[in-house]
Design a protein around this motif. Sequence first.
Motif, PDB file in Angstrom:
ATOM      1  N   UNK A  97      -1.353  62.973  52.304  1.00  0.00           N
ATOM      2  CA  UNK A  97      -1.682  63.612  51.022  1.00  0.00           C
ATOM      3  C   UNK A  97      -0.526  63.715  50.038  1.00  0.00           C
ATOM      4  N   UNK A  98       0.665  63.284  50.413  1.00  0.00           N
ATOM      5  CA  UNK A  98       1.761  63.361  49.450  1.00  0.00           C
ATOM      6  C   UNK A  98       1.601  62.249  48.425  1.00  0.00           C
ATOM      7  N   UNK A  99       2.111  62.486  47.218  1.00  0.00           N
ATOM      8  CA  UNK A  99       1.967  61.467  46.173  1.00  0.00           C
ATOM      9  C   UNK A  99       2.760  60.217  46.542  1.00  0.00           C
ATOM     10  N   UNK A 100       2.264  59.049  46.141  1.00  0.00           N
ATOM     11  CA  UNK A 100       3.000  57.820  46.444  1.00  0.00           C
ATOM     12  C   UNK A 100       4.311  57.768  45.660  1.00  0.00           C
ATOM     13  N   UNK A 101       5.312  57.163  46.278  1.00  0.00           N
ATOM     14  CA  UNK A 101       6.579  56.969  45.576  1.00  0.00           C
ATOM     15  C   UNK A 101       6.412  55.791  44.629  1.00  0.00           C
ATOM     16  N   UNK A 102       6.921  55.911  43.391  1.00  0.00           N
ATOM     17  CA  UNK A 102       6.803  54.775  42.468  1.00  0.00           C
ATOM     18  C   UNK A 102       7.667  53.618  42.946  1.00  0.00           C
ATOM     19  N   UNK A 103       7.142  52.422  42.759  1.00  0.00           N
ATOM     20  CA  UNK A 103       7.939  51.245  43.086  1.00  0.00           C
ATOM     21  C   UNK A 103       8.951  51.037  41.965  1.00  0.00           C
ATOM     22  N   UNK A 104       9.992  50.240  42.183  1.00  0.00           N
ATOM     23  CA  UNK A 104      10.956  49.977  41.097  1.00  0.00           C
ATOM     24  C   UNK A 104      10.279  49.405  39.861  1.00  0.00           C
ATOM     25  N   UNK A 105       9.243  48.577  40.044  1.00  0.00           N
ATOM     26  CA  UNK A 105       8.517  48.031  38.895  1.00  0.00           C
ATOM     27  C   UNK A 105       7.811  49.139  38.118  1.00  0.00           C
ATOM     28  N   UNK A 106       7.188  50.086  38.828  1.00  0.00           N
ATOM     29  CA  UNK A 106       6.521  51.208  38.168  1.00  0.00           C
ATOM     30  C   UNK A 106       7.519  52.050  37.390  1.00  0.00           C
ATOM     31  N   UNK A 107       8.686  52.288  37.946  1.00  0.00           N
ATOM     32  CA  UNK A 107       9.699  53.118  37.292  1.00  0.00           C
ATOM     33  C   UNK A 107      10.163  52.475  35.996  1.00  0.00           C
ATOM     34  N   UNK A 108      10.347  51.167  35.991  1.00  0.00           N
ATOM     35  CA  UNK A 108      10.823  50.511  34.774  1.00  0.00           C
ATOM     36  C   UNK A 108       9.746  50.509  33.696  1.00  0.00           C
ATOM     37  N   UNK A 109       8.489  50.349  34.088  1.00  0.00           N
ATOM     38  CA  UNK A 109       7.414  50.382  33.115  1.00  0.00           C
ATOM     39  C   UNK A 109       7.263  51.775  32.531  1.00  0.00           C
ATOM     40  N   UNK A 110       7.303  52.807  33.402  1.00  0.00           N
ATOM     41  CA  UNK A 110       7.123  54.161  32.896  1.00  0.00           C
ATOM     42  C   UNK A 110       8.289  54.589  32.022  1.00  0.00           C
TER      43      UNK A 110
END
Length: 114
Positions: A97-110
């Motif tokens: 139930x813990x939130x997923x960790x953002x991938x490096x690609x997600x972090x750069x987009x956000x």
Amino acid sequence: MNDPSLYLLLWGPLSPSNEGWDIERKRVLDYLDSWSDILAWFTCFRDAVLVVSPRTANEIAETFHRRFLAAHFVVFPLSDPQAGYLPRDAWKFIYANRPPKPSPDDASVSAGTN
């Protein structure tokens, strides 16, 4: 509504002299069962429960307070719990139930950098 998050809801008297401020564990668990914004819960503690909800910690606290006016409690968001000694089923619940960790690609987009 937000994506579901994992929280630790902790309640009880602040000191032994405040015993009248304590609430029964069964009353809390029965309330969680009836609360539609609590998607799942797990407990292995006397005065604490892990809950999953799309609501924020503040929203959970406000709703809990309206139901248990005299209770002392706190709601902790658990974004990445990874240390402690708990039963295996508690860790399974946490990891499921813990939130997923953002991938490096997600972090750069956000962050707005492509």
